[in-house]
Design a protein around this motif. Structure first.
Motif, PDB file in Angstrom:
ATOM      1  N   ARG A 153     -38.105 -16.051  14.477  1.00 13.88           N
ATOM      2  CA  ARG A 153     -38.431 -15.108  13.410  1.00 13.88           C
ATOM      3  C   ARG A 153     -39.872 -15.348  12.963  1.00 13.88           C
ATOM      4  O   ARG A 153     -40.131 -16.153  12.080  1.00 13.88           O
ATOM      5  N   ALA A 154     -40.789 -14.677  13.643  1.00 15.23           N
ATOM      6  CA  ALA A 154     -42.199 -14.805  13.278  1.00 15.23           C
ATOM      7  C   ALA A 154     -42.842 -13.432  13.415  1.00 15.23           C
ATOM      8  O   ALA A 154     -42.425 -12.642  14.261  1.00 15.23           O
ATOM      9  N   PRO A 155     -43.846 -13.145  12.598  1.00 19.96           N
ATOM     10  CA  PRO A 155     -44.496 -11.833  12.705  1.00 19.96           C
ATOM     11  C   PRO A 155     -45.069 -11.631  14.104  1.00 19.96           C
ATOM     12  O   PRO A 155     -45.714 -12.534  14.651  1.00 19.96           O
ATOM     13  N   ARG A 156     -44.815 -10.457  14.653  1.00 19.40           N
ATOM     14  CA  ARG A 156     -45.224 -10.121  16.016  1.00 19.40           C
ATOM     15  C   ARG A 156     -46.730 -10.260  16.210  1.00 19.40           C
ATOM     16  O   ARG A 156     -47.187 -10.856  17.181  1.00 19.40           O
ATOM     17  N   ARG A 157     -47.484  -9.720  15.239  1.00 20.09           N
ATOM     18  CA  ARG A 157     -48.952  -9.748  15.345  1.00 20.09           C
ATOM     19  C   ARG A 157     -49.475 -11.181  15.354  1.00 20.09           C
ATOM     20  O   ARG A 157     -50.395 -11.517  16.092  1.00 20.09           O
ATOM     21  N   LEU A 158     -48.865 -12.021  14.513  1.00 17.79           N
ATOM     22  CA  LEU A 158     -49.294 -13.423  14.421  1.00 17.79           C
ATOM     23  C   LEU A 158     -49.045 -14.131  15.748  1.00 17.79           C
ATOM     24  O   LEU A 158     -49.912 -14.859  16.259  1.00 17.79           O
ATOM     25  N   MET A 159     -47.858 -13.881  16.338  1.00 16.51           N
ATOM     26  CA  MET A 159     -47.528 -14.517  17.609  1.00 16.51           C
ATOM     27  C   MET A 159     -48.462 -14.036  18.712  1.00 16.51           C
ATOM     28  O   MET A 159     -48.871 -14.819  19.576  1.00 16.51           O
ATOM     29  N   GLN A 160     -48.806 -12.731  18.675  1.00 21.76           N
ATOM     30  CA  GLN A 160     -49.738 -12.189  19.676  1.00 21.76           C
ATOM     31  C   GLN A 160     -51.108 -12.861  19.528  1.00 21.76           C
ATOM     32  O   GLN A 160     -51.732 -13.249  20.509  1.00 21.76           O
ATOM     33  N   LEU A 161     -51.506 -13.029  18.257  1.00 22.25           N
ATOM     34  CA  LEU A 161     -52.799 -13.647  17.992  1.00 22.25           C
ATOM     35  C   LEU A 161     -52.810 -15.087  18.503  1.00 22.25           C
ATOM     36  O   LEU A 161     -53.762 -15.520  19.170  1.00 22.25           O
ATOM     37  N   LEU A 162     -51.730 -15.820  18.215  1.00 21.25           N
ATOM     38  CA  LEU A 162     -51.654 -17.222  18.626  1.00 21.25           C
ATOM     39  C   LEU A 162     -51.637 -17.351  20.151  1.00 21.25           C
ATOM     40  O   LEU A 162     -52.376 -18.167  20.718  1.00 21.25           O
ATOM     41  N   CYS A 163     -50.776 -16.537  20.822  1.00 24.58           N
ATOM     42  CA  CYS A 163     -50.616 -16.676  22.278  1.00 24.58           C
ATOM     43  C   CYS A 163     -51.810 -16.108  23.040  1.00 24.58           C
ATOM     44  O   CYS A 163     -52.499 -16.828  23.767  1.00 24.58           O
ATOM     45  N   TYR A 164     -52.056 -14.795  22.870  1.00 25.40           N
ATOM     46  CA  TYR A 164     -53.139 -14.170  23.643  1.00 25.40           C
ATOM     47  C   TYR A 164     -54.504 -14.565  23.102  1.00 25.40           C
ATOM     48  O   TYR A 164     -55.460 -14.759  23.873  1.00 25.40           O
ATOM     49  N   GLY A 165     -54.590 -14.748  21.768  1.00 28.00           N
ATOM     50  CA  GLY A 165     -55.845 -15.216  21.171  1.00 28.00           C
ATOM     51  C   GLY A 165     -56.145 -16.623  21.652  1.00 28.00           C
ATOM     52  O   GLY A 165     -57.289 -16.947  22.005  1.00 28.00           O
ATOM     53  N   GLY A 166     -55.114 -17.462  21.698  1.00 33.37           N
ATOM     54  CA  GLY A 166     -55.269 -18.834  22.170  1.00 33.37           C
ATOM     55  C   GLY A 166     -55.734 -18.862  23.616  1.00 33.37           C
ATOM     56  O   GLY A 166     -56.652 -19.611  23.973  1.00 33.37           O
ATOM     57  N   ALA A 167     -55.122 -18.028  24.450  1.00 36.86           N
ATOM     58  CA  ALA A 167     -55.489 -17.980  25.873  1.00 36.86           C
ATOM     59  C   ALA A 167     -56.928 -17.503  26.025  1.00 36.86           C
ATOM     60  O   ALA A 167     -57.686 -18.039  26.847  1.00 36.86           O
ATOM     61  N   THR A 168     -57.329 -16.510  25.222  1.00 35.06           N
ATOM     62  CA  THR A 168     -58.700 -15.987  25.291  1.00 35.06           C
ATOM     63  C   THR A 168     -59.700 -17.061  24.861  1.00 35.06           C
ATOM     64  O   THR A 168     -60.730 -17.268  25.508  1.00 35.06           O
ATOM     65  N   LEU A 169     -59.363 -17.748  23.758  1.00 34.42           N
ATOM     66  CA  LEU A 169     -60.261 -18.791  23.240  1.00 34.42           C
ATOM     67  C   LEU A 169     -60.450 -19.908  24.274  1.00 34.42           C
ATOM     68  O   LEU A 169     -61.581 -20.304  24.589  1.00 34.42           O
ATOM     69  N   LEU A 170     -59.325 -20.391  24.831  1.00 33.88           N
ATOM     70  CA  LEU A 170     -59.403 -21.473  25.819  1.00 33.88           C
ATOM     71  C   LEU A 170     -60.135 -21.021  27.078  1.00 33.88           C
ATOM     72  O   LEU A 170     -60.853 -21.805  27.702  1.00 33.88           O
ATOM     73  N   SER A 171     -59.986 -19.730  27.435  1.00 31.79           N
ATOM     74  CA  SER A 171     -60.709 -19.183  28.591  1.00 31.79           C
ATOM     75  C   SER A 171     -62.205 -19.199  28.309  1.00 31.79           C
ATOM     76  O   SER A 171     -63.016 -19.557  29.179  1.00 31.79           O
ATOM     77  N   GLY A 172     -62.574 -18.804  27.098  1.00 33.74           N
ATOM     78  CA  GLY A 172     -63.991 -18.786  26.701  1.00 33.74           C
ATOM     79  C   GLY A 172     -64.589 -20.185  26.750  1.00 33.74           C
ATOM     80  O   GLY A 172     -65.694 -20.382  27.271  1.00 33.74           O
ATOM     81  N   VAL A 173     -63.829 -21.150  26.227  1.00 37.40           N
ATOM     82  CA  VAL A 173     -64.300 -22.543  26.222  1.00 37.40           C
ATOM     83  C   VAL A 173     -64.501 -23.032  27.655  1.00 37.40           C
ATOM     84  O   VAL A 173     -65.505 -23.679  27.975  1.00 37.40           O
ATOM     85  N   THR A 174     -63.542 -22.671  28.534  1.00 35.61           N
ATOM     86  CA  THR A 174     -63.641 -23.074  29.948  1.00 35.61           C
ATOM     87  C   THR A 174     -64.895 -22.476  30.593  1.00 35.61           C
ATOM     88  O   THR A 174     -65.650 -23.178  31.290  1.00 35.61           O
ATOM     89  N   ALA A 175     -65.123 -21.183  30.339  1.00 37.18           N
ATOM     90  CA  ALA A 175     -66.283 -20.504  30.934  1.00 37.18           C
ATOM     91  C   ALA A 175     -67.575 -21.150  30.433  1.00 37.18           C
ATOM     92  O   ALA A 175     -68.507 -21.395  31.212  1.00 37.18           O
ATOM     93  N   TRP A 176     -67.612 -21.425  29.152  1.00 40.23           N
ATOM     94  CA  TRP A 176     -68.807 -22.039  28.534  1.00 40.23           C
ATOM     95  C   TRP A 176     -69.063 -23.416  29.143  1.00 40.23           C
ATOM     96  O   TRP A 176     -70.183 -23.749  29.515  1.00 40.23           O
ATOM     97  N   TRP A 177     -68.004 -24.193  29.269  1.00 43.28           N
ATOM     98  CA  TRP A 177     -68.104 -25.543  29.836  1.00 43.28           C
ATOM     99  C   TRP A 177     -68.589 -25.488  31.289  1.00 43.28           C
ATOM    100  O   TRP A 177     -69.428 -26.276  31.706  1.00 43.28           O
ATOM    101  N   LEU A 178     -68.051 -24.519  32.047  1.00 38.85           N
ATOM    102  CA  LEU A 178     -68.454 -24.387  33.452  1.00 38.85           C
ATOM    103  C   LEU A 178     -69.925 -23.995  33.562  1.00 38.85           C
ATOM    104  O   LEU A 178     -70.629 -24.440  34.472  1.00 38.85           O
ATOM    105  N   LEU A 179     -70.392 -23.163  32.624  1.00 41.56           N
ATOM    106  CA  LEU A 179     -71.792 -22.732  32.665  1.00 41.56           C
ATOM    107  C   LEU A 179     -72.742 -23.876  32.325  1.00 41.56           C
ATOM    108  O   LEU A 179     -73.888 -23.910  32.781  1.00 41.56           O
ATOM    109  N   LEU A 180     -72.249 -24.829  31.525  1.00 39.07           N
ATOM    110  CA  LEU A 180     -73.082 -25.974  31.135  1.00 39.07           C
ATOM    111  C   LEU A 180     -73.306 -26.951  32.282  1.00 39.07           C
ATOM    112  O   LEU A 180     -74.264 -27.710  32.283  1.00 39.07           O
ATOM    113  N   ILE A 181     -72.383 -26.956  33.263  1.00 42.28           N
ATOM    114  CA  ILE A 181     -72.482 -27.924  34.371  1.00 42.28           C
ATOM    115  C   ILE A 181     -73.646 -27.561  35.289  1.00 42.28           C
ATOM    116  O   ILE A 181     -73.775 -26.410  35.712  1.00 42.28           O
TER     117      ILE A 181
END
Lengths: 251, 115
Positions: free
Chosen positions: B87-115
């Motif tokens: 029982r959790a708000p749908r929008r919040l769960m979407q933000l946590l899951c897909y937002g989390g995946a997007t954020l971690l993807s961004g961090v990965t891309a940034w880290w790869l560009l720094l190498i």
């Protein structure tokens, strides 16, 4: 002495019961007695007020769907012998549907969903009857043949947790029927049906639990049909996005 | 009927699933097991991985291997939590899951560009 089996049958008479309750009946055991036979025997010999749906007795009409020990099944295709030695044999109305009376469910929402997907051959130009039938090769028929075996019994709706939570979801049988016509070489109505498939209440409410395919008495595999529908909707989404980028209207 | 935007999430989920199914076991073997079992020279192994990450195609490969399974996993978790009647708000769960995946993807891309 004849061996008997206790069958607990759900009763609900809206004019006198506040909520459904279970009534036990003793039925003489026989190796070839189906649950439907047992229900008919109870109605004929013990309690004529028992209400349940049935017709063909051979898994074709799809009328006698009930929950048997919590599992959606056709009463005519399930036998007492399968429950011999089990603690209980409990029969109740299909899950996820309102109960009309005893074992009779109100499946009108399900029927509406079937009609929604326009399950008939849609043609841009109908050919006259005198021209004969629309022809099709066996290979073309094979593409949708399995999905056309559905008998509209509603067991997949009783099995589907998503339909249980949101009755607006078109559900397994309706989405399978849509896919069945979209795959038919004689049909030209896919673009009309895609509007329904593309919606949240279309293929995208399915989380691929797969119980619908397990309970289907005709091996239709609705979960596979819905996943094919997801691929079609996915492609449709991409094409639509491309069209918007080219300045065309959203379809 | 309003069109659902689920195809975006489902495509990433599907791509991640395919990637994991086809090269997942190979990746585990190459990145987790082989350096311990077969390579006896840690300096050479480090240099080899460094060379892979220095090349643009190597960066792209590693990015795909991280980003797609991330979306795959979080998409499945999002729908599984719904199936488990969380029982959790749908929008919040979407933000946590897909937002989390997007954020971690961004961090990965940034880290790869720094190498």
């Amino acid at each position: 002495m004849t061996e008997t089996v206790t069958v607990r049958v759900q009763r609900y008479r809206p004019e006198e019961d506040q909520e459904p309750w279970a009534q036990s009946f003793e039925v003489p055991y026989s190796e070839d007695l189906s649950i439907l036979d047992a229900l008919n025997q109870i109605k004929d010999q013990q309690d004529p007020t028992l209400s349940h749906r049935w017709s063909c007795r051979m898994a074709i009409c799809g009328s006698c769907g009930v929950m048997i020990n919590g599992e959606p099944r056709l009463a005519c295709k399930t036998f007492l012998r399968d429950y011999r030695g089990k603690d209980a044999l409990e029969v109740r109305a299909l899950d996820n549907f309102p109960i009309e009376r005893d074992l009779v469910s109100d499946i009108s929402g399900f029927i509406d969903h079937l009609e929604t997907v326009q399950p008939w051959l849609i043609r841009s130009d109908e050919q006259p009857v005198s021209a004969g039938a629309y022809r099709q090769t066996p290979e073309q028929m094979q593409r949708y043949a399995a999905f056309s075996q559905c008998i509209n019994c509603g067991l997949c709706y009783a099995a589907c947790p998503q339909f249980g939570r949101d009755p607006a979801f078109l559900g397994p049988a309706a989405l399978t029927l849509a896919q069945r016509y979209n795959l038919d070489s004689r049909d030209e109505g896919a673009s009309q049906r895609m509007n329904w498939l593309n919606a949240e209440a279309g293929v995208w409410s399915c989380t691929f639990v797969g119980y619908c395919s397990q309970v289907c008495p005709k091996d239709v595999d609705p979960a596979a049909a819905i996943n094919q529908g997801k691929v079609a909707s996915d492609i449709n989404y991409a094409v639509n996005l491309f069209n918007i980028l080219r300045g065309k209207d959203d379809a | 009927m309003r069109r659902s935007h689920e195809p975006i999430a489902w495509s990433l989920f599907g791509a991640g699933g395919m990637l994991l199914a086809f090269i997942g076991p190979g990746l585990v073997l190459a990145t987790a097991l082989l350096p311990w079992l077969a390579a006896h020279d840690p300096v050479a192994t480090h240099a080899a991985v460094g060379a892979l990450l220095a090349h643009p195609l190597g960066k792209l490969l590693v990015l795909a291997c991280v980003v797609l399974p991330l979306f795959h996993t979080l998409h499945r978790i999002y729908h599984s939590l719904h199936d488990l009647h969380l029982r959790a708000p749908r929008r919040l769960m979407q933000l946590l899951c897909y937002g989390g995946a997007t954020l971690l993807s961004g961090v990965t891309a940034w880290w790869l560009l720094l190498i």
